[in-house]
Design a protein around this motif. Structure first.
Motif, PDB file in Angstrom:
ATOM      1  N   SER A 123       1.359  11.265   0.963  1.00 15.80           N
ATOM      2  CA  SER A 123       1.068   9.877   0.603  1.00 15.80           C
ATOM      3  C   SER A 123      -0.373   9.530   1.356  1.00 15.80           C
ATOM      4  N   LEU A 148      -3.659   8.490  -0.349  1.00 19.77           N
ATOM      5  CA  LEU A 148      -4.505   7.150  -0.405  1.00 19.77           C
ATOM      6  C   LEU A 148      -5.876   7.239   0.013  1.00 19.77           C
ATOM      7  N   PRO A 198      -0.758   6.607  -5.749  1.00 21.05           N
ATOM      8  CA  PRO A 198      -0.061   6.946  -4.707  1.00 21.05           C
ATOM      9  C   PRO A 198       1.184   6.310  -4.487  1.00 21.05           C
ATOM     10  N   GLN A 199       1.141   4.852  -4.787  1.00 24.40           N
ATOM     11  CA  GLN A 199       2.000   3.885  -4.592  1.00 24.40           C
ATOM     12  C   GLN A 199       3.173   4.198  -5.496  1.00 24.40           C
ATOM     13  N   ALA A 254       4.786  13.896  -7.479  1.00 25.21           N
ATOM     14  CA  ALA A 254       3.133  13.321  -7.370  1.00 25.21           C
ATOM     15  C   ALA A 254       2.177  14.653  -7.858  1.00 25.21           C
ATOM     16  N   SER A 294       6.157  14.317   2.471  1.00 21.51           N
ATOM     17  CA  SER A 294       6.222  13.393   1.553  1.00 21.51           C
ATOM     18  C   SER A 294       5.222  12.339   1.792  1.00 21.51           C
ATOM     19  N   LEU A 295       5.528  11.879   3.017  1.00 19.57           N
ATOM     20  CA  LEU A 295       4.847  10.661   3.592  1.00 19.57           C
ATOM     21  C   LEU A 295       3.492  10.820   4.048  1.00 19.57           C
ATOM     22  N   THR A 336       3.817   7.013  -7.341  1.00 16.82           N
ATOM     23  CA  THR A 336       4.579   8.402  -7.219  1.00 16.82           C
ATOM     24  C   THR A 336       5.118   8.800  -5.684  1.00 16.82           C
ATOM     25  N   LEU A 337       4.544   8.204  -4.793  1.00 19.30           N
ATOM     26  CA  LEU A 337       4.820   8.888  -3.292  1.00 19.30           C
ATOM     27  C   LEU A 337       5.532   7.634  -2.583  1.00 19.30           C
ATOM     28  N   LYS A 338       5.805   6.424  -3.082  1.00 16.23           N
ATOM     29  CA  LYS A 338       6.278   5.503  -2.332  1.00 16.23           C
ATOM     30  C   LYS A 338       7.947   6.131  -1.749  1.00 16.23           C
TER      31      LYS A 338
END
Length: 352
Positions: free
Chosen positions: A144, A148, A255-256, A85, A140-141, A258-260
């Motif tokens: 995210s 967002l 973000p949804q 991301a 990572s989360l 690339t970072l899901k």
């Protein structure tokens, strides 16, 4: 080992010797594969076919990226989507806000992702086993959530490239989808050659030694922390460039996408299916994973949503039983360095 199993193994080894397939150098296999696939755009111009091929080659490179740190160094990172991301957002932000061409943005994104990977490694490499995986996943989360809520980069809506730039070579935005194929093909080839060189280099051998037994490697004078940092920096750079290419292909990033959570799993899945710590593993893994994912998601959408994960779950269960190291098995470390031919028992593994 039963008599039947021994007979089968000896027969397979005999066939391999007679056909001479194992004597084919790995470099020839790599070059033959990429030479043959160069003609893919001339086979069909359908959107599904070309789109699947583009993603397959992009994820060959991303699979190599994760394999450097996960397969060679044995660090099961579950946070590689963060570097992916960062590379994508850096490329997009530099062009949309500052009119910096993506040719420069891709390199900048890779470098920024490498810096972020090194920072993450410096914090988490003191952790071992599942604690490291949990820490990288949490990073990572956490990113995210930040992305967002970060309005400057579009928040949950994300960033879109100006449609007027499509067809502009400076913007790296092509009308002809075949050009994207050749870009991803070159990315996959470059990362494969890099890992091929890494495989028999001093760094590659040290990383595999750390993976096999970190305490023993450190007793032999290998600094596990710093060699893992090298691997993390290289791995993150490739992931960052891959993220930039992903943004350029979609001309959109959020973000949804690339970072899901599933994005983190995808990088791991490709290397695990193909073979951890091997050159051909990510190629095999991506060529199995991406067409299956695209087919089940595009053709079998609707009532069959989620079928791809049922398929991959089944594949993982079968692999864990019959091929726990992936379809392509790793060659012995010592044999790689000295050029020694595997003995009869080692000869059962494929050249990777």
């Amino acid at each position: 080992m039963s008599g039947l199993e021994q007979h089968v193994r000896e027969s397979v080894a005999k066939i391999g010797r007679q056909t001479g397939l194992r004597s084919v150098p790995l470099s020839y296999v790599i070059l033959a594969f990429f030479a043959a696939t160069l003609a893919i755009p001339s086979l069909s111009t359908s959107y599904f076919f070309l789109n699947t091929a583009i993603y397959a080659f992009l994820f060959i490179g991303l699979g190599h990226s994760w394999n450097v740190i996960g397969g060679y160094a044995g660090q099961i990172s579950l946070g590689h989507a963060a570097m992916f991301a960062i590379g994508g957002y850096t490329t997009a932000v530099l062009f949309i806000f500052y009119d910096v061409t993506p040719y420069v943005g891709l390199v900048a994104g890779g470098l920024l992702a490498a810096v972020a990977g090194l920072a993450l490694g410096a914090i988490t490499f003191r952790l071992r086993y599942h604690y490291f995986s949990i820490a990288t996943l949490a990073a990572s989360l956490g990113m995210s959530i930040v992305f967002l809520r970060w309005d400057w980069i579009g928040g949950a809506v994300g960033l879109e490239y100006p449609l007027a730039e499509i067809g502009n070579a400076y913007a790296f935005a092509f009308r002809d989808r075949r050009l994207y194929f050749y870009v991803m093909w070159a990315f996959a080839l470059a990362t494969t050659l890099f890992v091929y060189r890494l495989h028999t280099s001093k760094l590659g051998i040290y990383l595999r030694a750390i993976d096999m037994d970190q305490e023993l490697a450190e007793n032999a004078g290998i600094s596990a922390f710093w060699y893992k940092m090298y691997a993390m920096g290289l791995s993150s750079f490739i992931a960052g460039v891959g993220g930039g290419l992903f943004a350029q292909y979609l001309l959109y990033i959020d973000p949804q996408t690339t970072l899901k959570l599933i994005r983190n799993v995808e990088f791991v899945l490709i290397a695990v299916i193909g073979g951890l710590g091997t050159v051909l593993g990510p190629i095999v893994g991506a060529l199995i994973y991406i067409p299956t994912r695209e087919y089940t998601r595009t053709i079998l959408s609707g009532s069959h949503t989620g079928l791809d994960w049922v398929i991959f779950g089944t594949i993982l269960v079968l692999l864990s039983i019959y091929k726990p190291n992936g379809l392509i098995e790793r060659r012995p470390v010592i044999g790689d360095r000295t050029g020694r031919k595997p003995n009869s028992s080692e000869g059962e593994s494929d050249d990777n």
